[in-house]
Design an enzyme around this catalytic site. Structure first.
Site, PDB file in Angstrom:
ATOM      1  N   ASN A 160       0.797  -1.225   0.000  1.00 15.90           N
ATOM      2  CA  ASN A 160       0.000   0.000   0.000  1.00 15.90           C
ATOM      3  C   ASN A 160       0.828   1.273   0.000  1.00 15.90           C
ATOM      4  O   ASN A 160       0.434   2.272  -0.581  1.00 15.90           O
ATOM      5  CB  ASN A 160      -0.960   0.009   1.200  1.00 15.90           C
ATOM      6  CG  ASN A 160      -0.302  -0.395   2.499  1.00 15.90           C
ATOM      7  OD1 ASN A 160       0.427  -1.383   2.566  1.00 15.90           O
ATOM      8  ND2 ASN A 160      -0.539   0.365   3.549  1.00 15.90           N
ATOM      9  N   HIS A 181     -13.906  -1.580  -0.404  1.00 20.24           N
ATOM     10  CA  HIS A 181     -13.826  -0.118  -0.593  1.00 20.24           C
ATOM     11  C   HIS A 181     -12.598   0.335  -1.368  1.00 20.24           C
ATOM     12  O   HIS A 181     -12.463   1.511  -1.683  1.00 20.24           O
ATOM     13  CB  HIS A 181     -13.949   0.618   0.748  1.00 20.24           C
ATOM     14  CG  HIS A 181     -12.737   0.560   1.636  1.00 20.24           C
ATOM     15  ND1 HIS A 181     -11.868   1.607   1.742  1.00 20.24           N
ATOM     16  CD2 HIS A 181     -12.277  -0.410   2.462  1.00 20.24           C
ATOM     17  CE1 HIS A 181     -10.911   1.301   2.623  1.00 20.24           C
ATOM     18  NE2 HIS A 181     -11.139   0.068   3.063  1.00 20.24           N
ATOM     19  N   THR A 199     -24.793 -12.394  11.163  1.00 23.29           N
ATOM     20  CA  THR A 199     -25.696 -12.258  10.017  1.00 23.29           C
ATOM     21  C   THR A 199     -24.988 -11.540   8.873  1.00 23.29           C
ATOM     22  O   THR A 199     -24.408 -10.473   9.076  1.00 23.29           O
ATOM     23  CB  THR A 199     -26.957 -11.477  10.436  1.00 23.29           C
ATOM     24  OG1 THR A 199     -27.575 -12.199  11.512  1.00 23.29           O
ATOM     25  CG2 THR A 199     -27.932 -11.323   9.285  1.00 23.29           C
ATOM     26  N   CYS A 203      -3.940   4.768   7.461  1.00 23.19           N
ATOM     27  CA  CYS A 203      -4.133   4.207   8.798  1.00 23.19           C
ATOM     28  C   CYS A 203      -3.078   4.714   9.762  1.00 23.19           C
ATOM     29  O   CYS A 203      -3.301   4.784  10.958  1.00 23.19           O
ATOM     30  CB  CYS A 203      -4.069   2.677   8.734  1.00 23.19           C
ATOM     31  SG  CYS A 203      -4.820   2.025   7.256  1.00 23.19           S
TER      32      CYS A 203
END
Ligand code: PLP
Length: 386
Positions: free
Chosen positions: A158, A208, A244, A332
């Site tokens: 990255n 994303h 879920t 980050c």
């Protein structure tokens, strides 16, 4: 203040494509059922879930049952490393984790925790000055494969854009009978993700980064790979990740990867031209600028530099003021004010790393955007230096 934002931070995140958003919308409040429910409302959601799984599996050359939906790339990395390392330790007693010093913190911090709290030993493979993992070093580290629980090497970095020789590393791991995971978060929609060609047992993706929604990712896990789930509490995802399933986001991720893959053959070369124009222009126009990462084995959309004597934060603020969104390397880590562990591993001194600048191009990027950056950057650097 410049009006239009020239967004050159696609490695941090991308906008959701309008067609992806459109595909997701019915699953919020029309076909909103729980895909585990027996009734019609649930079955409708389950059909969409399984269709998305099928689409994604086909795009990766995998089987639908080998796709585990997660909440993001970070979760996929955590699940892969923890899940495989702990299961292999239980099954075989193997206690070594092999990875690289340039991984995302989602891998590095997880590996360190497995070392510090679970008694694993950690081997970090050396990388060269361009950030390429040394294949011979992996061969050496696999000398006693019975010791090795898992190997994890990212497909593309990255911060510096370097693309790693995964297939060659994968062949070594396969020969040794050791599972290989790859963090392919930066490669999604940009490189061939065929899991057989890459020779990997596990692969992390996050939607994303390829014009899908935030909050959803996947882990490819080759059938037969030992795996201990860390999310417990239900039998979702074949008992490998309880919770879920987020149907609208998963539908969006499948649509986004499908579109990105369909455009990859044309979009890759288009971005590469723009990238090379940017790299060439910065190296020529900004004194004291050097490319970081590999010049050849590099993501098509990625241009990263260190600029001598210019502070990254100062450059980013000045660029923002003229409407350009860029980064110093890792969204980050920004704000952390620590030199990048990736640049450190490439042998770049903290003083030079302080001038790290990353431009990551994408669907919205035009030649005029690149020209605009090249026009503005030299004066910005001069100002920040003084
Ligand atoms: N791995 C790499 C290489 C990344 O670049 C990122 C995000 O920047 C992640 C993992 C984490 O992904 P996510 O933001 O989906 O949690």
């Amino acid at each position: 203040m410049h009006q239009r934002t020239i967004y050159l931070d696609h490695a941090a995140t991308t906008p959701v494509r309008p067609t992806v958003l459109e595909a997701m919308l019915p699953y919020f409040s029309e076909t909103y059922g729980n895909p585990s429910s027996i009734h019609r409302t649930g079955r409708g959601a389950n059909v969409a879930l399984q269709k998305a799984r099928q689409t994604l599996a086909e795009l990766l050359g995998a089987r639908p049952a080998e796709i585990i939906f997660t909440s993001c790339g970070t979760e996929s990395d955590n699940a892969a490393l923890r899940g495989i390392a702990l299961a292999r330790r239980t099954a075989t007693g193997a206690r070594r984790i092999i990875t690289t010093p340039i991984e995302h913190k989602a891998i590095l911090q997880t590996a360190e925790e497995l070392r510090d709290r679970f008694g694993f030993t950690l081997t970090l493979l050396p990388v060269n000055g361009e950030g390429v993992v040394q294949i011979d070093a992996l061969a050496e580290a696999l000398a006693d494969p019975s010791e090795v629980a898992v190997v994890s090497v990212m497909l593309a970095n990255n911060e510096v854009g370097t693309v790693e020789p995964l297939a060659a590393l994968g062949a070594l791991c396969r020969e040794a009978g050791v599972p290989l995971h790859t963090d392919a978060v930066q490669a999604g929609g940009k490189l061939d993700l065929n899991v057989a060609a890459l020779q990997v047992n596990a692969m992390s993706l996050g939607a994303h980064k390829f014009y899908g929604p935030k909050g959803v990712g996947l882990l490819y896990l080759r059938s037969g790979t030992p795996f201990q789930p860390f999310m417990t509490g239900g039998s979702h995802e074949g008992g490998r990740r309880a919770g879920t399933e987020n149907v609208p986001l998963i539908v969006g991720m499948a649509k986004a990867l499908e579109l990105a893959e369909a455009e990859r053959a044309s979009e890759g070369p288009r971005l590469r031209l723009l990238r090379d124009r940017l790299i060439g222009g910065v190296l020529e126009g900004v004194e004291g600028a050097a490319l970081t990462g590999s010049a050849t084995s590099r993501l098509d959309n990625h241009a990263s530099f260190v600029i001598d004597g210019a502070d990254a934060e100062g450059m980013l603020i000045a660029l923002d003021l003229v409407g350009v969104a860029a980064s110093s390397g890792s969204a980050c880590a920004s704000g952390a004010n620590r030199p990048s562990h990736v640049l450190d591993a490439l042998g770049i001194s903290p003083a030079r790393a302080a001038g790290a600048l990353r431009f990551s191009l994408g669907a919205s990027t035009t030649p005029a955007d690149i020209d605009y950056v090249l026009e503005r950057l030299p004066a910005i650097v001069e100002r920040v230096r003084s």
